[in-house]
Design a protein around this motif. Structure first.
Motif, short mmCIF file in Angstrom:
data_model
loop_
_atom_site.label_atom_id
_atom_site.label_comp_id
_atom_site.label_asym_id
_atom_site.label_seq_id
_atom_site.Cartn_x
_atom_site.Cartn_y
_atom_site.Cartn_z
N LEU A 184 -1.79 -4.37 -3.67
CA LEU A 184 -2.68 -5.07 -2.74
C LEU A 184 -3.15 -6.42 -3.24
O LEU A 184 -3.73 -7.20 -2.48
N GLY A 199 -1.02 -6.43 0.94
CA GLY A 199 0.05 -5.53 1.37
C GLY A 199 -0.41 -4.12 1.59
O GLY A 199 -1.54 -3.86 2.03
N GLN A 200 0.47 -3.18 1.25
CA GLN A 200 0.22 -1.76 1.49
C GLN A 200 0.56 -0.98 0.23
O GLN A 200 1.59 -1.22 -0.41
N ARG A 224 -11.22 2.69 8.57
CA ARG A 224 -11.25 1.31 8.11
C ARG A 224 -12.59 1.02 7.45
O ARG A 224 -13.65 1.36 7.97
N ARG A 274 -7.21 7.78 10.70
CA ARG A 274 -7.26 6.51 10.00
C ARG A 274 -8.71 6.06 9.92
O ARG A 274 -9.47 6.22 10.86
N THR A 304 -1.26 6.08 2.88
CA THR A 304 -1.19 4.66 2.55
C THR A 304 -2.57 4.02 2.64
O THR A 304 -3.43 4.45 3.42
N LEU A 305 -2.75 2.97 1.88
CA LEU A 305 -3.93 2.12 1.95
C LEU A 305 -3.44 0.69 2.17
O LEU A 305 -2.66 0.17 1.37
N THR A 306 -3.86 0.10 3.28
CA THR A 306 -3.39 -1.22 3.66
C THR A 306 -4.53 -2.22 3.60
O THR A 306 -5.65 -1.93 4.04
N GLY A 307 -4.24 -3.41 3.08
CA GLY A 307 -5.24 -4.46 3.01
C GLY A 307 -4.86 -5.45 1.94
O GLY A 307 -3.91 -5.25 1.17
N MET A 364 -9.88 -2.88 4.62
CA MET A 364 -8.97 -1.85 4.15
C MET A 364 -8.80 -0.77 5.19
O MET A 364 -9.78 -0.32 5.81
N ASP A 409 -4.80 5.45 5.84
CA ASP A 409 -4.06 6.32 6.74
C ASP A 409 -3.76 7.61 5.98
O ASP A 409 -2.87 7.64 5.12
N SER A 421 1.14 2.88 -1.47
CA SER A 421 1.38 4.30 -1.25
C SER A 421 0.48 5.10 -2.18
O SER A 421 0.28 4.73 -3.35
#
Length: 239
Positions: free
Chosen positions: A219, A160-161, A142, A140, A154-157, A146, A149, A163
């Motif tokens: 996002l 939300g997240q 950062r 992972r 996935t990209l989170t930030g 953002m 993973d 795919s």
């Protein structure tokens, strides 16, 4: 493809590799690395290289610029995994046609100009893994707010997240490896699709724009910014 950036060799350290240090070009390239590539086994000659592939199940092999084409067949026979990445040190970053024809379908092979140094090696290796052995990339990263993973795709930030497809990861992954760098379309095409791709530069624009629309929807923002006349940059600070 030379990028002015800080040392990123640590991004290659988790990957398991074998290298033929009997080849002078490989030995010279790895001079000074020491134990930083903790999971890179040094071998002496092609036979030892083949044995190491059979014994250690590496993610990648690092070899010199003019390997015997038959070596690929021997490595393929020794493989105990579904895929294997091969980095070939080749001045100018090109593999001769006769050598390309000897590459088995189970292998991904990428030429690396030694002049690109260890950062170039790291970028090419990780790009090669995304193309032929994505299961090897489980970390992972950062950047700003953002979180990428690679195992979960996935990209989170933001809100939300999102795919990501494997193709999305091939284009966005290098931007995470060197945050803040402006990536030319030529560099992204090379990393995402390989040195011998028949895709054109337009492919980068089309695929990346589709990914950006999905990121914006998931996002609430598009963290990829177009830089007029230069390419693209990952900038999680924009809205």
């Amino acid at each position: 493809m030379l990028l002015e950036t800080g040392d990123i060799l640590h991004l290659a350290e988790p990957l398991k590799g074998v290298a033929d240090v009997a080849d002078p070009s490989v030995a010279a390239f790895l001079a000074g690395v020491g134990d930083r590539l903790a999971h890179l086994a040094r071998c002496e000659g092609p036979e030892a290289l083949v044995s190491a592939v059979a014994e250690t199940r590496p993610d990648y092999v690092l070899m010199g610029s003019i390997p015997d084409p038959a070596l690929f067949e021997h490595l393929c026979a020794a493989m105990r995994s579904a895929t294997l990445g091969v980095i070939v040190l080749a001045r100018g970053g090109a593999i001769p046609a006769a050598l390309r024809d000897a590459i088995p379908a189970r292998m991904g092979v990428d030429p690396l100009d030694p002049a690109e140094g260890l950062n170039g090696f790291t970028l090419h290796l990780r790009a090669l893994m995304r193309r032929c052995r994505p299961v090897a990339l489980t970390g992972r990263q950062r950047v700003g707010g953002m979180l990428l993973d690679e195992a979960a795709l996935t990209l989170t930030g933001g809100a939300g997240q999102a795919s990501l497809s494997l193709e999305d990861m091939r284009l966005i992954g290098p931007m995470f490896d060197v945050p803040g760098a402006v990536w030319s379309r030529e560099a992204l095409l090379r990393l995402a699709y390989g040195a011998q791709t028949e895709n054109g530069l337009r492919t980068v624009d089309v695929k990346l724009n589709r990914a950006r629309r999905r990121l914006r929807a998931a996002l609430g923002q598009d963290p990829v910014r177009s830089v007029r006349g230069a390419g693209y940059v990952f900038d999680p600070g924009i809205g």
